[in-house]
Design a protein around this motif. Structure first.
Motif, PDB file in Angstrom:
ATOM      1  N   THR A  12      -2.037   8.018  13.454  1.00 27.22           N
ATOM      2  CA  THR A  12      -3.362   7.945  13.945  1.00 27.22           C
ATOM      3  C   THR A  12      -3.411   8.834  15.255  1.00 27.22           C
ATOM      4  OG1 THR A  12      -3.010   5.996  15.423  1.00 27.22           O
ATOM      5  CG2 THR A  12      -4.056   5.630  13.204  1.00 27.22           C
ATOM      6  N   ASP A  62       0.034  -1.232   5.293  1.00 28.17           N
ATOM      7  CA  ASP A  62      -0.696  -0.546   6.195  1.00 28.17           C
ATOM      8  C   ASP A  62      -1.047   0.951   5.404  1.00 28.17           C
ATOM      9  OD1 ASP A  62      -0.324  -1.479   9.249  1.00 28.17           O
ATOM     10  OD2 ASP A  62       1.490  -1.918   8.130  1.00 28.17           O
ATOM     11  N   TYR A  94      -3.320   4.283   5.996  1.00 31.89           N
ATOM     12  CA  TYR A  94      -3.767   5.383   6.993  1.00 31.89           C
ATOM     13  C   TYR A  94      -4.533   6.261   6.083  1.00 31.89           C
ATOM     14  CZ  TYR A  94       0.255   3.589   9.906  1.00 31.89           C
ATOM     15  OH  TYR A  94       1.236   2.976  10.547  1.00 31.89           O
ATOM     16  N   LEU A 100     -13.884   1.270   8.376  1.00 33.03           N
ATOM     17  CA  LEU A 100     -12.715   0.622   8.259  1.00 33.03           C
ATOM     18  C   LEU A 100     -12.771  -0.960   7.623  1.00 33.03           C
ATOM     19  CD1 LEU A 100     -10.859   1.963  11.420  1.00 33.03           C
ATOM     20  CD2 LEU A 100      -9.831   2.310   9.169  1.00 33.03           C
ATOM     21  N   HIS A 132     -11.747  -2.817   4.229  1.00 33.93           N
ATOM     22  CA  HIS A 132     -10.961  -3.793   4.177  1.00 33.93           C
ATOM     23  C   HIS A 132     -11.130  -4.828   3.569  1.00 33.93           C
ATOM     24  CE1 HIS A 132      -8.680  -7.264   6.120  1.00 33.93           C
ATOM     25  NE2 HIS A 132      -7.805  -6.623   6.276  1.00 33.93           N
ATOM     26  N   ARG A 170      -3.734  -3.894   6.681  1.00 33.80           N
ATOM     27  CA  ARG A 170      -4.265  -3.174   7.847  1.00 33.80           C
ATOM     28  C   ARG A 170      -4.589  -1.855   7.571  1.00 33.80           C
ATOM     29  NH1 ARG A 170      -0.050  -6.438   9.523  1.00 33.80           N
ATOM     30  NH2 ARG A 170       1.390  -4.928   8.628  1.00 33.80           N
ATOM     31  N   HIS A 203      -5.810   1.821   8.925  1.00 37.19           N
ATOM     32  CA  HIS A 203      -5.958   2.680  10.201  1.00 37.19           C
ATOM     33  C   HIS A 203      -6.429   3.980  10.000  1.00 37.19           C
ATOM     34  CE1 HIS A 203      -2.401   0.258  11.695  1.00 37.19           C
ATOM     35  NE2 HIS A 203      -2.069   0.217  10.542  1.00 37.19           N
ATOM     36  N   ALA A 216     -13.436  -0.269  16.303  1.00 35.68           N
ATOM     37  CA  ALA A 216     -13.285   0.225  15.139  1.00 35.68           C
ATOM     38  C   ALA A 216     -14.287   1.311  14.452  1.00 35.68           C
ATOM     39  CB  ALA A 216     -12.856  -0.741  14.116  1.00 35.68           C
ATOM     40  N   ASN A 269      -8.575   0.440  14.071  1.00 34.67           N
ATOM     41  CA  ASN A 269      -7.997  -0.030  13.010  1.00 34.67           C
ATOM     42  C   ASN A 269      -8.724  -1.262  12.660  1.00 34.67           C
ATOM     43  OD1 ASN A 269      -6.620  -1.901  14.617  1.00 34.67           O
ATOM     44  ND2 ASN A 269      -5.072  -0.459  15.102  1.00 34.67           N
ATOM     45  N   THR A 270      -8.333  -1.999  11.516  1.00 34.39           N
ATOM     46  CA  THR A 270      -8.797  -3.511  11.244  1.00 34.39           C
ATOM     47  C   THR A 270      -7.946  -4.504  12.070  1.00 34.39           C
ATOM     48  OG1 THR A 270      -7.202  -3.359   9.375  1.00 34.39           O
ATOM     49  CG2 THR A 270      -9.743  -2.459   9.314  1.00 34.39           C
TER      50      THR A 270
END
Lengths: 159, 764, 283
Positions: B9, B212, B214, B220, B224, B239, B241, B491, B522-523
């Motif tokens: 990120t 994770d 990305y 986001l 999710h 998660r 990102h 986010a 990110n979440t």
């Protein structure tokens, strides 16, 4: 000369060893994935967007259309060879000042193309700017602020 | 294998040598230096240790039953880690923004050309491509449904029937009619967002079974909510990102590599990178809905509108995505920014075996705008009125009622936008011309000056700001002031629009703090900001930052009051200092209060409500944004080639927090509107896309864009952050109909379809 | 797991021909602007590639009397140079419409010929000027008219051990024009294109069409018709009706089809308009 596996490229003045699993890789792919020079962007891989523009022996070219293994012994300049965040060129600074950057994906290619343009034509007309940069697509800006950035550099250099 | 390990990120830290400034200044982007130097990390620039490359096998058929898939050959190729099909899916097999209907991988049926069928992870992209080619699939071909007009009467493409949503609006007297009636049928082709950064991302599995991702995305948390069930994982084990986003324009509202990369990573227990080539991008994201629109306008001799009737048919393609909301917008904005006492509108979005359609800048209002503005010109012509005059007569104002019955409670500068666009002097004959380059046909040297006609056209449009129809629209932000430095955690996805700049300007305006960082989005570190869509992020997350910073300011003053025994009510914050009105108290912010001050704000816009199912009535929208354009074009009458010579525009922005960014948004939106007017269309034949490349899907080049003259109409909206409305979408609404109107003026042709092709002019 | 592939980088024509003899079927890579797209998208997987990048002999050009000889490796950008543009204006005009500056810096005239796309921008000019293509293999040299070399859509009759070495083009002997229609003002593949050349010494007009048939099309009927109606002293076609008729005859020569870039009907129409404009620009 024949190449089967390993070769060296001269990039931004440095010799870079390349070991590909496949010689069919484009220069764009090798710069990015094999050499970590991510500033050369991968938007279309068909020579239509200019995002992967580099200078090859001083000529503006799309690195996606160069077979990397044939680019041995030529002088390759990528955006990383022009300036860095703590040492930007006037063109890079002008892009920032004039709001020419949005998502920025086209920006490195355009920065390379503008360097090339102003080397060969230090005082381009509006129409010459458009023609010279027609190979660099931008989807965010509508080109207005990019043109303003080029015009500003030209003005500054002539002051 | 990899010598580099990416951060994943981009920390958006201020430039060291740059001074911050508040609202109504053109503060530079914090990420600009990295972007101009090529060091900004986009989602396609990521690498992880021991990483594999993932690839997708997609259906070549628009409609077929999968009889058999054999992935053994692919698995047997050296360097291939895995090859997976729908049988291997770990969780919920479907996803979707508003309706969970799109398969992660096709199971029994494929419903559009390009539907994902199988996945491969391999040591490198070339091995991956070869493995994908080695997968054997036998299809039983089915007759595709490709004509949206036939959708309602055809067998269901997906269980539940082919009507995704029907949206009627009935208001006033259905029998009302005027002195004049004009009717028209209009069409809008399928436009592609054509962002430059390819769909891409890296999924990194962890020892504890979590993952994770990305990825480049607009939202986001909406990703999710869809992704965790598909992976069969509880929410906290997934998660997401935000990786650097190379443009979006609606095209990153839905999944791209998300589920596939995670699925491969979980299966192989290795990081997996995926990055689409451009041909896959055209199949891997959703497009703007093509539309067929019938309109009938009734007006008095004075030009006053009496009634608007419309039927708008949108082709949603194979899966629903956000189609139902797009249909709602098409219906609500069908009449344009005008006072219309009697309304009978129906928008229908249907399923077909064409590529699925979803969000794109302007979201349903773009199609409608081309329809209503074409009709307004037709009406003006019939009445012998000036196109501007008829728009002035009917222009919506604050206090008027919309077709939904909702009262316009915000500034509605329709007339001002048009006047601003009209006020700029018309350009002279194209003179900056090198060997034809400045004329229609450009580099092709086809122009003959004696056969070029100039035309001028106007258009105005509007759309809703933020989410509507009772959708729960909110944004969460956390701000923390520590040692005189502010960290903003949100986010909100930075997709190029400049939220990272605006966020800092707003915080600086309120707190006077100089040093402001944005925590990576990110979440896991903060709740949802909602998507960077619907022109809403400044309006929603920007407002949340304003509110959070005001709370912090109050607490700083209170703390100072207590610590330094001064009257907190007389203190204010500016330039990194806390001062009293009389100047006797003047302390650096960093020294003013010891402990960090942290506050979290959950901001919702004014409540909205659904549309009545029968009449479409309801207070559906939080606010609206308006914009008008004048287009000047040169047309080669014989070859039908077009050069747009100038665009002038008046844009309702509420307040320009960053004027240079606002102009950038407007010029960019106009270029996409220009594209839709004269060149951009995804062409399909029997459901198979014919031009999924930048060679044949043409977007405007530098040589196609005219100079743009922007006038910002600043009428602050109460309750909006410093009065700012959104600016992302309006510019792309009315440029298409304005250019079409200009071409009509030059040619005298009806031109009921965009993009206008040269043959429509040359062979008319 | 390395995937087998070999890249040859000869530095002389002789070496290149030797490699081609020893490895017939090696893919010859000139500028690479078409080939690399196919490589990037997985449509081509040659095991051997012969790059002409370092064969300097192929980059040279010269004027030999009334003939311009362009090495096969001469790039579109080189053709734009004022020296070549003066000798062959239509070729320079065509080269200027090729893609973008990046493509023009990379793509070569030899590659344009060998790729043999009906939309290849320089091809109508070479057809109209009856360019001769000089070809070599280790066995020897031959010379062939371009219309005989290109046999169909992306097909040529080069043998596997042969290379295009140069192209011989008559130096302009009168006004020339190249026009191209596409839907964008720059960087666009031709929907239709047209090359037009006057030959003052022989008192004839030549005209060839691109992107309206499987290969480039010469408009022999139209040429004959208009050739007889040129006022060679004033270098113009005086009659408006004749100019229009010329356009119609050119249009009749097309074998255009519908595709995603355009329609057959529009292509025919565009040819008639471009032909009319080309002849009108003579004077």
């Amino acid at each position: 000369m024949e190449i089967e596996r390993r070769y060296e490229l001269l990039i931004n003045g440095k010799e870079c060893k390349v070991e590909s699993s496949w010689l069919g890789e484009s220069l764009m792919y090798v710069l990015r994935e094999r050499l970590g020079l991510w500033g050369t962007k991968n938007a279309c891989e068909q020579g239509e967007c200019g995002s992967c523009s580099v200078l090859i022996d001083g000529m503006l070219a799309c690195s996606c259309l160069e077979l990397a293994a044939t680019a041995v012994g030529v002088d390759i300049t990528t955006v990383e060879g022009l300036g860095a965040p703590d040492n930007m060129t006037d063109i890079q600074q002008s892009f920032i000042d004039e709001g020419a950057v949005q998502c920025g994906f086209c920006t490195p290619g355009l920065v390379v193309a503008v360097h090339d343009l102003l080397l060969s034509n230090p005082a381009p007309s509006g129409q010459e700017i458009k023609e010279a940069l027609a190979g660099n697509l931008c989807r965010c800006t509508g080109y207005g602020r990019i043109e303003a950035a080029v015009v500003k550099v030209v003005q500054q250099r002539h002051e | 294998m990899s010598k580099w390990f990416s951060k994943g990120t981009n920390n958006v830290m201020p430039n060291a040598n740059e001074s911050i400034s508040g609202i109504a200044t053109s503060l530079q982007r914090p990420d600009a230096a990295e972007k101009v130097c090529g060091t900004f990390e986009y989602s396609s620039d990521l690498v992880a240790n021991n990483m594999l490359w993932g690839g997708t096998l997609r259906s070549p058929h628009p409609s077929a039953r999968i009889v058999e898939i054999n992935v053994e050959n692919a698995r047997g190729i050296q360097g291939v880690a895995t090859a997976l099909t729908a049988n291997d899916l770990p969780g919920k097999p479907n996803y979707g923004l508003l309706m969970s209907d799109q398969p992660v991988l096709a199971d029994e049926f494929v419903r559009f050309e390009g539907e994902p069928v199988a996945l491969v992870a391999a040591a490198d992209p070339e091995i991956c491509r070869r493995a994908l080619a080695a997968i054997e699939i036998s299809y039983e071909l089915l007759e595709p449904l490709t004509d949206p007009e036939r959708a309602e009467d055809s067998p269901a493409v997906f269980p539940g029937g082919n009507v995704i949503r029907r949206v009627p609006i009935e208001r006033g007297d259905p029998e009302a009619s005027g002195d004049v009636v004009v009717e028209g049928v209009y069409e809008v082709g399928m436009q592609d967002q054509a962002f430059l950064g390819p769909e891409s991302g890296v999924a990194v599995p962890n020892e504890d079974g979590s993952i994770d991702l990305y990825v480049a995305t607009q939202g986001l948390h909406q990703d999710h909510a869809q992704l965790a069930p598909c992976l069969g994982l509880p929410g906290e084990k997934v998660r997401i990102h935000l990786a650097g986003v190379g443009g979006a324009f609606g095209g990153r509202e839905d999944f791209s590599v998300h589920a596939h990369a995670c699925f491969l990573a979980l299966n192989t227990r290795r990081p997996v990178k995926m990055s689409y080539l451009r041909d896959e991008s055209f199949r891997g994201h959703l497009h703007r809905h093509p539309a067929r629109m019938w309109y009938r306008h009734h007006a008095r001799k004075s030009g006053k509108l009496v009634k608007v009737e419309a039927r708008i048919l949108l082709d949603g393609g194979a899966y629903a995505s956000s189609s139902s909301a797009v249909a709602g917008n098409a219906a609500r904005f069908a009449c344009g920014p005008y006072r219309v006492p009697n309304v009978s509108v129906e928008a229908i979005c249907v399923r077909t075996n064409n590529h699925p359609c979803g969000a794109m800048r302007g979201f349903g209002a773009v199609q409608a705008c081309y329809g209503h503005e074409s009709q307004m010109d037709k009406l003006a012509k019939k009445l012998g009125m000036d196109p501007l005059e008829i728009r002035f007569i009917n222009a919506l104002q604050t206090g008027d009622r919309l077709p939904t019955g909702q009262k316009v409670h915000v500034p509605a500068p329709v007339r001002e936008c048009l006047e601003a666009a009209a006020a700029v002097p018309l350009p002279g004959e194209s003179s900056d011309n090198v060997d034809g380059y400045g004329l229609p046909g450009g580099a092709g040297r086809t122009a003959d000056r004696s056969r070029i006609r100039r035309g001028v056209g106007f258009a105005v449009g509007y759309k809703n700001l933020a989410y509507s129809e009772g959708y729960d629209d909110n944004a969460r932000v956390r701000c923390c002031l520590k040692d005189g430095k502010l960290t903003i955690t949100s986010a909100a996805a930075e997709i190029g629009q400049g939220f990272v700049t605006v966020a800092r300007q707003i915080a600086h305006e309120v707190l006077g703090v100089e040093d402001i960082a944005l925590h990576p989005a990110n979440t896991s570190d903060i709740g949802s900001a909602g998507s960077s869509a619907a022109s809403r992020q400044t309006y929603m997350s920007g407002k949340a930052i304003e509110l959070a910073c005001r709370q912090i300011a109050q607490r700083v003053c209170e703390a100072c009051g207590e610590n330094w025994k001064v009257n907190a009510k007389q203190l204010s914050l500016a330039n990194g200092r806390v001062r009293s009105e009389d100047g006797r108290f003047d302390v650096k912010l960093a020294e003013a209060c010891g402990d960090p001050i942290e506050t979290e704000v959950f901001h919702s816009h004014r409540q909205t409500f659904g549309m009545d199912k029968a009449t479409g009535q309801g207070d559906t929208d939080a606010s609206w944004i308006f914009g008008a354009q004048r287009a000047v074009v040169d047309v080669d009458l014989d070859l039908g080639l077009i050069r747009v010579v100038q665009i002038t525009t008046g844009q309702d922005v509420g307040r320009a927090i960053n004027p240079l960014s606002v102009i950038g948004q407007i010029e960019g939106g106009i270029s996409q509107g220009l594209g839709l007017a004269v060149m951009e269309e995804v062409l399909s034949q029997d459901g198979v896309v014919q031009n999924g490349s930048f060679t044949d899907y043409l977007v405007p080049t530098f040589a196609d864009m005219p100079p743009v003259e922007v006038t910002l109409i600043e009428k602050p909206e109460d309750g909006a952050p410093f009065g700012a409305k959104g600016v992302g979408e309006t510019p792309s609404l009315s440029s298409t109909p304005a250019i079409a109107a200009a071409i009509r003026a030059a040619t005298g042709l009806e031109l009921p379809r965009v993009p206008i092709r040269p043959e429509q002019i040359a062979l008319a | 797991m390395p995937i087998r592939m070999k890249v040859f980088l000869p530095t002389s024509l002789e070496d290149a021909l030797g490699i081609l003899r020893a490895s017939p079927g090696a893919h010859v890579l000139a500028g690479g602007t078409d080939f690399m797209v196919e490589m990037n998208y997985g449509h081509r997987r040659p095991e051997r590639i012969l790059s002409l990048r370092f064969v300097d002999e192929l980059r040279a050009w010269s004027r030999e009397g009334a003939t311009l000889v362009l090495g096969a490796g001469v790039r579109f950008a080189d053709i734009l140079s004022s020296e070549i543009a003066t000798l062959s204006p239509a070729l320079a005009q065509a080269a200027r419409t090729v893609g973008s500056p990046q493509i023009r810096n990379t793509g070569t005239i030899g590659g344009n010929i060998a790729t043999a796309s009906p939309a290849g921008d320089t091809l109508p000019v070479l057809w109209a000027l009856e360019a001769m293509v000089n070809i070599r293999s280790e066995k020897g040299e031959r010379r062939i008219a371009i219309r005989d070399l290109v046999t169909g859509v992306k097909r040529n009759e080069l043998a596997k051990d042969e290379l295009i070495t140069s192209i011989s083009i008559p130096v302009a002997d009168g006004p020339q024009e190249f026009l191209k229609v596409g839907r964008r003002n720059a960087m666009v593949i031709a929907a239709a294109s047209l090359a037009f050349a006057c030959n003052r010494s022989e008192r004839r007009i030549a005209c060839a069409l691109g992107a309206v048939g499987p290969t480039i099309i010469r408009c022999t009927d139209a040429e004959r018709f208009v050739g007889e109606r040129v006022d060679w002293e004033r270098l113009m076609v005086p009659s408006e009706r004749d100019r229009v008729k010329f356009g119609e005859l050119c249009s009749e020569a097309t074998l255009a089809v519908d595709d995603h870039r355009s329609t057959a009907r529009y292509r025919r129409h565009a040819i008639s308009v471009m032909a009319y404009r080309a002849v009108a620009r003579m004077s």
